[in-house]
Design a protein around this motif. Structure first.
Motif, PDB file in Angstrom:
ATOM      1  N   HIS A   1       1.128  -0.997  -0.046  1.00 39.89           N
ATOM      2  CA  HIS A   1       0.084  -0.281   0.028  1.00 39.89           C
ATOM      3  C   HIS A   1       0.799   1.057  -0.055  1.00 39.89           C
ATOM      4  O   HIS A   1       0.837   1.787  -1.413  1.00 39.89           O
ATOM      5  N   LEU A   2       2.466   1.163   1.232  1.00 37.74           N
ATOM      6  CA  LEU A   2       2.255   2.791   0.991  1.00 37.74           C
ATOM      7  C   LEU A   2       3.674   3.185   0.386  1.00 37.74           C
ATOM      8  O   LEU A   2       2.936   4.160  -0.793  1.00 37.74           O
ATOM      9  N   LEU A   3       4.338   1.812  -0.189  1.00 38.01           N
ATOM     10  CA  LEU A   3       5.234   2.312  -1.549  1.00 38.01           C
ATOM     11  C   LEU A   3       4.829   2.346  -2.823  1.00 38.01           C
ATOM     12  O   LEU A   3       4.950   3.032  -3.602  1.00 38.01           O
ATOM     13  N   SER A   4       3.667   1.569  -2.992  1.00 38.21           N
ATOM     14  CA  SER A   4       3.102   1.859  -4.382  1.00 38.21           C
ATOM     15  C   SER A   4       2.428   2.605  -4.788  1.00 38.21           C
ATOM     16  O   SER A   4       2.445   3.447  -5.525  1.00 38.21           O
TER      17      SER A   4
ATOM     18  N   LYS B   1       4.661  15.641  -4.133  1.00 36.64           N
ATOM     19  CA  LYS B   1       4.911  17.815  -3.707  1.00 36.64           C
ATOM     20  C   LYS B   1       3.238  17.399  -1.905  1.00 36.64           C
ATOM     21  O   LYS B   1       3.088  19.224  -1.751  1.00 36.64           O
ATOM     22  N   ALA B   2       2.966  16.546  -1.927  1.00 38.70           N
ATOM     23  CA  ALA B   2       2.198  16.754  -0.351  1.00 38.70           C
ATOM     24  C   ALA B   2       3.098  16.915   0.800  1.00 38.70           C
ATOM     25  O   ALA B   2       3.883  15.788   1.332  1.00 38.70           O
ATOM     26  N   LYS B   3       2.196  16.858   1.827  1.00 39.35           N
ATOM     27  CA  LYS B   3       3.126  16.420   3.165  1.00 39.35           C
ATOM     28  C   LYS B   3       1.888  15.515   4.284  1.00 39.35           C
ATOM     29  O   LYS B   3       1.221  16.007   5.283  1.00 39.35           O
ATOM     30  N   TYR B   4       1.295  14.537   3.464  1.00 36.20           N
ATOM     31  CA  TYR B   4       0.665  13.049   3.265  1.00 36.20           C
ATOM     32  C   TYR B   4       0.984  12.618   2.576  1.00 36.20           C
ATOM     33  O   TYR B   4       0.944  12.432   1.631  1.00 36.20           O
ATOM     34  N   LEU B   5      -0.118  11.209   2.694  1.00 33.28           N
ATOM     35  CA  LEU B   5      -0.005   9.938   1.725  1.00 33.28           C
ATOM     36  C   LEU B   5      -1.208   9.791   2.329  1.00 33.28           C
ATOM     37  O   LEU B   5      -1.547   9.035   3.704  1.00 33.28           O
ATOM     38  N   LEU B   6      -2.058   9.363   1.857  1.00 32.32           N
ATOM     39  CA  LEU B   6      -3.342   8.589   2.046  1.00 32.32           C
ATOM     40  C   LEU B   6      -3.440   7.022   0.761  1.00 32.32           C
ATOM     41  O   LEU B   6      -2.943   6.780   0.718  1.00 32.32           O
ATOM     42  N   VAL B   7      -3.576   6.050   2.113  1.00 34.89           N
ATOM     43  CA  VAL B   7      -3.656   4.903   1.911  1.00 34.89           C
ATOM     44  C   VAL B   7      -5.239   3.892   2.444  1.00 34.89           C
ATOM     45  O   VAL B   7      -5.658   3.985   3.387  1.00 34.89           O
ATOM     46  N   GLU B   8      -6.076   4.180   1.206  1.00 34.03           N
ATOM     47  CA  GLU B   8      -6.854   2.949   1.441  1.00 34.03           C
ATOM     48  C   GLU B   8      -7.052   1.304   2.079  1.00 34.03           C
ATOM     49  O   GLU B   8      -5.805   0.747   0.961  1.00 34.03           O
ATOM     50  N   LYS B   9      -7.563   1.324   2.798  1.00 34.60           N
ATOM     51  CA  LYS B   9      -7.380  -0.187   3.394  1.00 34.60           C
ATOM     52  C   LYS B   9      -8.326  -0.455   3.776  1.00 34.60           C
ATOM     53  O   LYS B   9      -9.237   0.318   5.019  1.00 34.60           O
TER      54      LYS B   9
END
Length: 221
Positions: free
Chosen positions: A116-119, A126-134
């Protein structure tokens, strides 16, 4: 105030020595008091953005291209806790319940980090966040340097992702396109109706992460 005190003293004098009358008066006045408080809260039109108001605004914007005023959103916002809200009312605008803000990276196991994360990391360079759908929940991993505006943006982005969860096969690509083309339009329209867009009114974010984006040219050197 004085009228209420006088009526209270009168009721106390009339019902003294009559337990049933006392209980009837107590329950009746308590119910009336709760109803009065409910109506008073319904009259409030707050212009700060919390998760539910943001969800209502975004839902209406994606449907019509327009935004609602604080007064209009107030009539749609839940007063009672979501657990006490009827099922059909929950379903109308429940995107905010599908977003988890401030998720810990350590809550993912090694396989999930790779899968999830690395993909998805490349979508958020350019963002100061990561989105992970789980499992139907959009987890927002917040960067340690993110400010109030970044957190609001991350939450809106997560709502867009949650809204497209069952409509698109390329979730992150489509949501990123929406953010690039529509986010500033949405924010400007929200501002024009008096909403405060400096920050998201939410619970404190305890868990933040730190990462450094490395460009392709840097990797090849």
């Amino acid at each position: 105030m004085m009228v209420g005190m006088a009526l209270g003293m009168l009721v106390a004098r009339i019902t003294i020595g009559h337990p049933l009358a006392i209980w009837f008066s107590f329950l009746s006045l308590t119910m009336f008091h709760m109803y009065a408080n409910y109506r008073a809260v319904r009259c409030l039109a707050l212009n700060s953005l919390n998760p539910e108001r943001s969800s209502i605004l975004l839902h209406h914007f994606t449907e019509t291209g327009q935004v609602l005023s604080p007064k209009q959103v107030s009539s749609l916002e839940h007063v009672l806790p979501i657990q006490l809200t009827p099922w059909h009312s929950k379903k109308a605008n429940s995107l905010d319940t599908k977003v988890r803000l401030g998720t810990r990276i350590s809550s993912f196991d090694e396989m999930e980090i790779k899968e999830h994360l690395l993909s998805v990391a490349s979508y958020y360079t350019k963002a100061k966040y990561l989105l992970v759908e789980k499992k139907g929940i959009v987890n927002v991993i917040v960067h340690k340097d993110s400010n109030g505006a970044d957190i609001l943006k991350s939450f809106i982005h997560a709502l867009v992702l949650a809204n497209n969860a069952y409509k698109s096969k390329s979730l992150h690509s489509d949501s990123q396109t929406w953010m690039e083309n529509q986010y500033e339009v949405f924010i400007q329209k929200v501002k024009s109706l008096g909403w405060k867009t400096e920050r998201l009114l939410s619970s404190p974010i305890i868990w933040r992460a730190n990462w450094i984006h490395q460009s392709a040219t840097e990797k090849n050197d």
